[in-house]
Design a protein around this motif. Structure first.
Motif, PDB file in Angstrom:
ATOM      1  N   LYS A  39      12.700  34.723  21.051  1.00  0.00           N
ATOM      2  CA  LYS A  39      13.545  33.967  21.667  1.00  0.00           C
ATOM      3  C   LYS A  39      14.987  33.747  21.385  1.00  0.00           C
ATOM      4  CE  LYS A  39      10.966  29.924  22.353  1.00  0.00           C
ATOM      5  NZ  LYS A  39      10.295  29.988  23.912  1.00  0.00           N
ATOM      6  N   TYR A  73       5.893  33.409  23.798  1.00  0.00           N
ATOM      7  CA  TYR A  73       6.820  32.965  24.852  1.00  0.00           C
ATOM      8  C   TYR A  73       6.181  32.011  25.739  1.00  0.00           C
ATOM      9  CZ  TYR A  73       9.900  36.767  22.957  1.00  0.00           C
ATOM     10  OH  TYR A  73      10.641  37.408  22.375  1.00  0.00           O
ATOM     11  N   LEU A  74       5.043  31.440  25.423  1.00  0.00           N
ATOM     12  CA  LEU A  74       4.301  30.353  26.331  1.00  0.00           C
ATOM     13  C   LEU A  74       4.916  29.078  26.086  1.00  0.00           C
ATOM     14  CD1 LEU A  74       0.542  31.488  25.517  1.00  0.00           C
ATOM     15  CD2 LEU A  74       2.026  32.223  27.510  1.00  0.00           C
ATOM     16  N   ALA A  75       5.128  28.510  27.224  1.00  0.00           N
ATOM     17  CA  ALA A  75       5.724  27.177  27.369  1.00  0.00           C
ATOM     18  C   ALA A  75       4.840  26.213  26.258  1.00  0.00           C
ATOM     19  CB  ALA A  75       5.631  26.363  28.581  1.00  0.00           C
ATOM     20  N   SER A  76       3.419  26.471  26.092  1.00  0.00           N
ATOM     21  CA  SER A  76       2.754  25.585  25.209  1.00  0.00           C
ATOM     22  C   SER A  76       3.041  25.966  23.763  1.00  0.00           C
ATOM     23  CB  SER A  76       1.348  25.785  25.232  1.00  0.00           C
ATOM     24  OG  SER A  76       0.847  27.323  25.252  1.00  0.00           O
ATOM     25  N   ASN A  77       3.851  27.115  23.329  1.00  0.00           N
ATOM     26  CA  ASN A  77       4.032  27.173  21.987  1.00  0.00           C
ATOM     27  C   ASN A  77       5.478  27.045  21.708  1.00  0.00           C
ATOM     28  OD1 ASN A  77       1.583  28.054  21.160  1.00  0.00           O
ATOM     29  ND2 ASN A  77       1.732  30.095  21.637  1.00  0.00           N
ATOM     30  N   SER A  78       6.355  26.571  22.683  1.00  0.00           N
ATOM     31  CA  SER A  78       7.643  26.399  22.784  1.00  0.00           C
ATOM     32  C   SER A  78       8.352  24.910  22.356  1.00  0.00           C
ATOM     33  CB  SER A  78       8.329  27.044  23.739  1.00  0.00           C
ATOM     34  OG  SER A  78       8.024  28.314  23.982  1.00  0.00           O
ATOM     35  N   ASP A  80      11.642  24.355  22.965  1.00  0.00           N
ATOM     36  CA  ASP A  80      12.770  24.423  24.035  1.00  0.00           C
ATOM     37  C   ASP A  80      12.982  25.890  24.303  1.00  0.00           C
ATOM     38  OD1 ASP A  80      14.472  25.494  21.895  1.00  0.00           O
ATOM     39  OD2 ASP A  80      15.521  23.378  21.690  1.00  0.00           O
ATOM     40  N   ILE A  81      13.808  26.484  25.161  1.00  0.00           N
ATOM     41  CA  ILE A  81      14.156  27.794  25.364  1.00  0.00           C
ATOM     42  C   ILE A  81      14.275  28.920  24.243  1.00  0.00           C
ATOM     43  CG2 ILE A  81      16.663  27.795  25.708  1.00  0.00           C
ATOM     44  CD1 ILE A  81      16.019  29.551  28.423  1.00  0.00           C
ATOM     45  N   ASN A  85       7.512  25.317  18.994  1.00  0.00           N
ATOM     46  CA  ASN A  85       6.892  24.195  18.419  1.00  0.00           C
ATOM     47  C   ASN A  85       6.186  24.783  17.132  1.00  0.00           C
ATOM     48  OD1 ASN A  85       4.570  25.368  19.272  1.00  0.00           O
ATOM     49  ND2 ASN A  85       4.709  23.711  21.175  1.00  0.00           N
TER      50      ASN A  85
END
Length: 108
Positions: A39, A73-78, A80-81, A85
């Motif tokens: 990221k 890189y999954l949204a569920s593990n992020s 923000d960009i 999380n």
């Protein structure tokens, strides 16, 4: 992703400092790692990738390859960009620990 990026010249200041740190650490019985995290922005990868590629493989942990480690890189593990999380941080920590163990065991 990283292999697809064009590779620039390695920053010799960074490269020489890291190689000296690796040598000095080894002399003290410490196995030093250069960790390529997920990221980062493209400019950071463009600067760090050529350095990473010239370091000894035993001292590199590559966790930035979206094709090999898509879960980072999954949204569920992020958050923000550019940040993970709590769940993403747990996934990252588990992967990092496994890679460290693998490298240390290979060095024995």
């Amino acid at each position: 992703f990283l292999k697809e990026m064009k590779t620039a010249e390695a920053n010799t200041f960074y490269l020489n400092k890291l190689k000296k740190l690796i040598t000095k650490s080894a002399g003290a019985g410490i196995h030093l790692f250069f960790i390529m995290p997920p990221k980062l922005n493209a400019a950071d990868y463009e600067e760090l990738l050529p350095v990473m590629q010239q370091l000894p493989e035993a001292n590199v942990i590559q966790l930035a390859d979206v094709k090999k480690i898509p879960q980072l890189y999954l949204a569920s593990n992020s958050f923000d960009i550019g940040h993970l999380n709590k769940n993403g941080a747990n996934v990252f920590s588990s992967l990092l620990a496994a890679e460290i163990l693998k490298k240390i065991n290979a060095a024995r």
